[in-house]
Design a protein around this motif. Structure first.
Motif, PDB file in Angstrom:
ATOM      1  N   LYS B 131     -45.682  -7.216  18.949  1.00  0.00           N
ATOM      2  CA  LYS B 131     -44.555  -8.070  18.276  1.00  0.00           C
ATOM      3  C   LYS B 131     -43.118  -7.516  18.993  1.00  0.00           C
ATOM      4  N   VAL B 132     -43.135  -6.445  19.403  1.00  0.00           N
ATOM      5  CA  VAL B 132     -41.956  -5.914  20.272  1.00  0.00           C
ATOM      6  C   VAL B 132     -42.099  -6.718  21.644  1.00  0.00           C
ATOM      7  N   LYS B 133     -43.156  -6.646  22.219  1.00  0.00           N
ATOM      8  CA  LYS B 133     -43.381  -7.388  23.529  1.00  0.00           C
ATOM      9  C   LYS B 133     -42.917  -8.914  23.452  1.00  0.00           C
ATOM     10  N   GLU B 134     -43.198  -9.568  22.477  1.00  0.00           N
ATOM     11  CA  GLU B 134     -42.832 -10.771  22.348  1.00  0.00           C
ATOM     12  C   GLU B 134     -41.612 -11.212  22.030  1.00  0.00           C
ATOM     13  N   GLY B 135     -40.661 -10.029  21.946  1.00  0.00           N
ATOM     14  CA  GLY B 135     -39.448 -10.276  21.690  1.00  0.00           C
ATOM     15  C   GLY B 135     -38.615 -10.654  20.098  1.00  0.00           C
ATOM     16  N   LYS B 136     -39.818 -10.411  19.220  1.00  0.00           N
ATOM     17  CA  LYS B 136     -39.538 -10.811  17.933  1.00  0.00           C
ATOM     18  C   LYS B 136     -38.534  -9.945  17.235  1.00  0.00           C
ATOM     19  N   VAL B 137     -38.669  -8.711  17.658  1.00  0.00           N
ATOM     20  CA  VAL B 137     -38.083  -7.636  16.966  1.00  0.00           C
ATOM     21  C   VAL B 137     -36.657  -7.236  17.590  1.00  0.00           C
ATOM     22  N   LYS B 138     -35.707  -6.917  16.707  1.00  0.00           N
ATOM     23  CA  LYS B 138     -34.224  -6.700  16.921  1.00  0.00           C
ATOM     24  C   LYS B 138     -34.133  -5.074  16.815  1.00  0.00           C
ATOM     25  N   GLU B 139     -34.579  -4.622  15.593  1.00  0.00           N
ATOM     26  CA  GLU B 139     -34.553  -3.463  14.883  1.00  0.00           C
ATOM     27  C   GLU B 139     -35.893  -2.870  14.363  1.00  0.00           C
ATOM     28  N   LEU B 140     -36.316  -1.694  14.770  1.00  0.00           N
ATOM     29  CA  LEU B 140     -37.352  -1.053  13.975  1.00  0.00           C
ATOM     30  C   LEU B 140     -37.142   0.240  13.456  1.00  0.00           C
ATOM     31  N   ILE B 141     -37.456   0.090  12.199  1.00  0.00           N
ATOM     32  CA  ILE B 141     -36.921   1.192  11.536  1.00  0.00           C
ATOM     33  C   ILE B 141     -38.424   2.191  11.081  1.00  0.00           C
ATOM     34  N   PHE B 142     -38.041   3.435  11.508  1.00  0.00           N
ATOM     35  CA  PHE B 142     -39.473   4.348  11.021  1.00  0.00           C
ATOM     36  C   PHE B 142     -39.212   4.721  10.119  1.00  0.00           C
ATOM     37  N   ALA B 143     -39.882   4.643   8.894  1.00  0.00           N
ATOM     38  CA  ALA B 143     -40.001   5.196   7.580  1.00  0.00           C
ATOM     39  C   ALA B 143     -41.235   5.786   7.271  1.00  0.00           C
ATOM     40  N   LEU B 144     -41.628   6.774   8.004  1.00  0.00           N
ATOM     41  CA  LEU B 144     -42.909   7.633   7.861  1.00  0.00           C
ATOM     42  C   LEU B 144     -42.586   8.754   7.351  1.00  0.00           C
ATOM     43  N   SER B 145     -43.587   9.734   6.719  1.00  0.00           N
ATOM     44  CA  SER B 145     -43.256  10.880   6.196  1.00  0.00           C
ATOM     45  C   SER B 145     -42.537  11.875   7.011  1.00  0.00           C
ATOM     46  N   SER B 146     -42.022  12.881   6.617  1.00  0.00           N
ATOM     47  CA  SER B 146     -41.253  13.682   7.456  1.00  0.00           C
ATOM     48  C   SER B 146     -42.207  14.876   7.646  1.00  0.00           C
ATOM     49  N   THR B 147     -43.324  14.755   8.216  1.00  0.00           N
ATOM     50  CA  THR B 147     -44.054  15.829   8.604  1.00  0.00           C
ATOM     51  C   THR B 147     -44.612  15.762   9.964  1.00  0.00           C
ATOM     52  N   MET B 148     -45.394  16.744  10.352  1.00  0.00           N
ATOM     53  CA  MET B 148     -45.736  16.639  11.870  1.00  0.00           C
ATOM     54  C   MET B 148     -46.487  15.566  12.399  1.00  0.00           C
ATOM     55  N   GLU B 149     -47.326  15.043  11.431  1.00  0.00           N
ATOM     56  CA  GLU B 149     -48.076  13.702  11.597  1.00  0.00           C
ATOM     57  C   GLU B 149     -47.108  12.607  11.640  1.00  0.00           C
ATOM     58  N   GLY B 150     -46.248  12.438  10.549  1.00  0.00           N
ATOM     59  CA  GLY B 150     -45.226  11.410  10.486  1.00  0.00           C
ATOM     60  C   GLY B 150     -44.463  11.541  11.982  1.00  0.00           C
ATOM     61  N   ASP B 151     -44.003  12.587  12.325  1.00  0.00           N
ATOM     62  CA  ASP B 151     -43.092  12.672  13.474  1.00  0.00           C
ATOM     63  C   ASP B 151     -43.944  12.079  14.916  1.00  0.00           C
ATOM     64  N   THR B 152     -45.155  12.743  14.891  1.00  0.00           N
ATOM     65  CA  THR B 152     -45.995  12.480  15.948  1.00  0.00           C
ATOM     66  C   THR B 152     -46.229  10.938  16.036  1.00  0.00           C
ATOM     67  N   THR B 153     -46.475  10.133  15.032  1.00  0.00           N
ATOM     68  CA  THR B 153     -46.548   8.924  15.099  1.00  0.00           C
ATOM     69  C   THR B 153     -45.475   8.176  15.576  1.00  0.00           C
ATOM     70  N   ASN B 154     -44.337   8.640  15.104  1.00  0.00           N
ATOM     71  CA  ASN B 154     -43.066   7.984  15.206  1.00  0.00           C
ATOM     72  C   ASN B 154     -42.868   7.902  16.830  1.00  0.00           C
ATOM     73  N   PHE B 155     -43.174   9.272  17.142  1.00  0.00           N
ATOM     74  CA  PHE B 155     -42.833   9.400  18.860  1.00  0.00           C
ATOM     75  C   PHE B 155     -43.770   8.645  19.625  1.00  0.00           C
ATOM     76  N   TYR B 156     -45.028   8.310  19.151  1.00  0.00           N
ATOM     77  CA  TYR B 156     -46.243   7.691  19.968  1.00  0.00           C
ATOM     78  C   TYR B 156     -45.666   6.209  20.126  1.00  0.00           C
TER      79      TYR B 156
END
Lengths: 205, 205
Positions: B131-156
């Motif tokens: 979706k991002v590559k196709e230029g469909k996205v202007k803003e991406l909001i990460f709303a994952l849990s504030s845990t190690m796993e959530g942060d890892t996923t955000n970063f990935y």
């Protein structure tokens, strides 16, 4: 709670009819099912429905059974004339697990509880009294919960059968094995002193 | 646990496959069903099975839906180029309940968790990057849990899309509304000071 799918909503609503399962827990369970193979949900659905439709209650003791007369009632090695009165099927399982009882059971299916609108006629009391009247019972053991409702139920049954010559007993109330004395309530502690047992007897248990 | 009925045993075993439901709870639930009308168990079984077999996942955001494109994705009033990345369907429901978000969602279906054997390829990351590559996205909001796993996923995910010109944000971390300051953990309190907001802005929330 707003659902993005009617199917999901219906599943959650049905699931949350079960006692102790709120909407949030139901949703968690249902979403878990969606992550598992379809076969698992099919197996659960079928098992519940078959159980609900085909399970029988033993015609003698009202325990849950797959046949007319349950395994316990039809076992010739059990002591036929000793009957342990319990509230529900779980109590039969709990007592059976202790391997310390060789008589039969009688499952009342609840206890008298005016607050919940449960009277004696909602329970399997009549068939128990009939067994006593027919002279089939030598000893009746009351193994109901030690609560107001349990005591009321015990007493109600006792009044019905007190004119017949049978032994009646209730399971011992006392300090649970492993319990600290200081945390025991007064009534339990008091009863455990009044109903003390010879030390030699306790060694054999 | 010894069961007096194979049907009962099978129902309890299937029920106890669900997370957080042990054998004892399963037995309690199943015995409850036996006390309720048959129709209730039938309704539950059918609802679960229909849900499992017929529920769809939105082809765009992977939210649960009854149709190909979910109600949120097909709603013309939602802001199309803002996407909130969440872990699962419950998070969509939780955010929707706040009525404070008008964009679309992207449901990952979990978070990266090597301990549980969940890698990026088990999640709906690829379709998000597309979706991002196709230029469909202007803003991406990460709303994952504030845990190690959530942060890892955000970063990935962030690493995959950092070369594209889009805004990325994460939901605010701070003191929960109604919380006492003295019980807040250091990291949360620290972040809430660093990310402080103008008092006038806070009045408008």
């Amino acid at each position: 709670m707003e659902f993005s799918s009617k199917l999901l909503e219906r599943a959650v609503n049905e699931m949350s009819q079960l006692p102790g399962i709120g909407k949030r827990t139901a949703l968690r369970l249902v979403l878990h099912m969606l992550r598992q193979p379809k076969e698992q949900t099919t197996a659960l659905s079928e098992a519940l429905q078959t159980m609900r439709n085909d399970v029988k209650f033993c015609k003698s003791c009202h325990n849950i059974s797959d046949v007319e007369l349950c395994e316990i009632c039809s076992n010739p090695n059990r002591i036929e004339n000793t009957i342990c009165v319990v509230e529900d099927v779980r109590d039969v399982m709990a007592i059976e697990n202790t391997s310390s009882y060789k008589g039969l059971y009688h499952v009342l299916g609840g206890k008298i509880s005016p607050m919940d609108g449960i009277g004696p006629h909602d329970l399997n009391v009549e068939s128990l009294v009939k067994k006593v009247k027919e002279g089939k019972v030598k000893e009746l053991i009351f193994a109901l919960s030690s609560t107001m409702e349990g005591d009321t139920t015990n007493f109600y049954i006792y009044k019905q059968i007190q004119d017949y010559e049978i032994l009646t007993s209730t399971i011992a109330r006392g300090i649970s094995v492993g319990d600290e004395l200081e945390y025991a309530d007064e009534i339990t502690l008091g009863r455990s002193i009044i109903n003390r047992i010879p030390f030699e007897t306790s060694l054999k248990l």
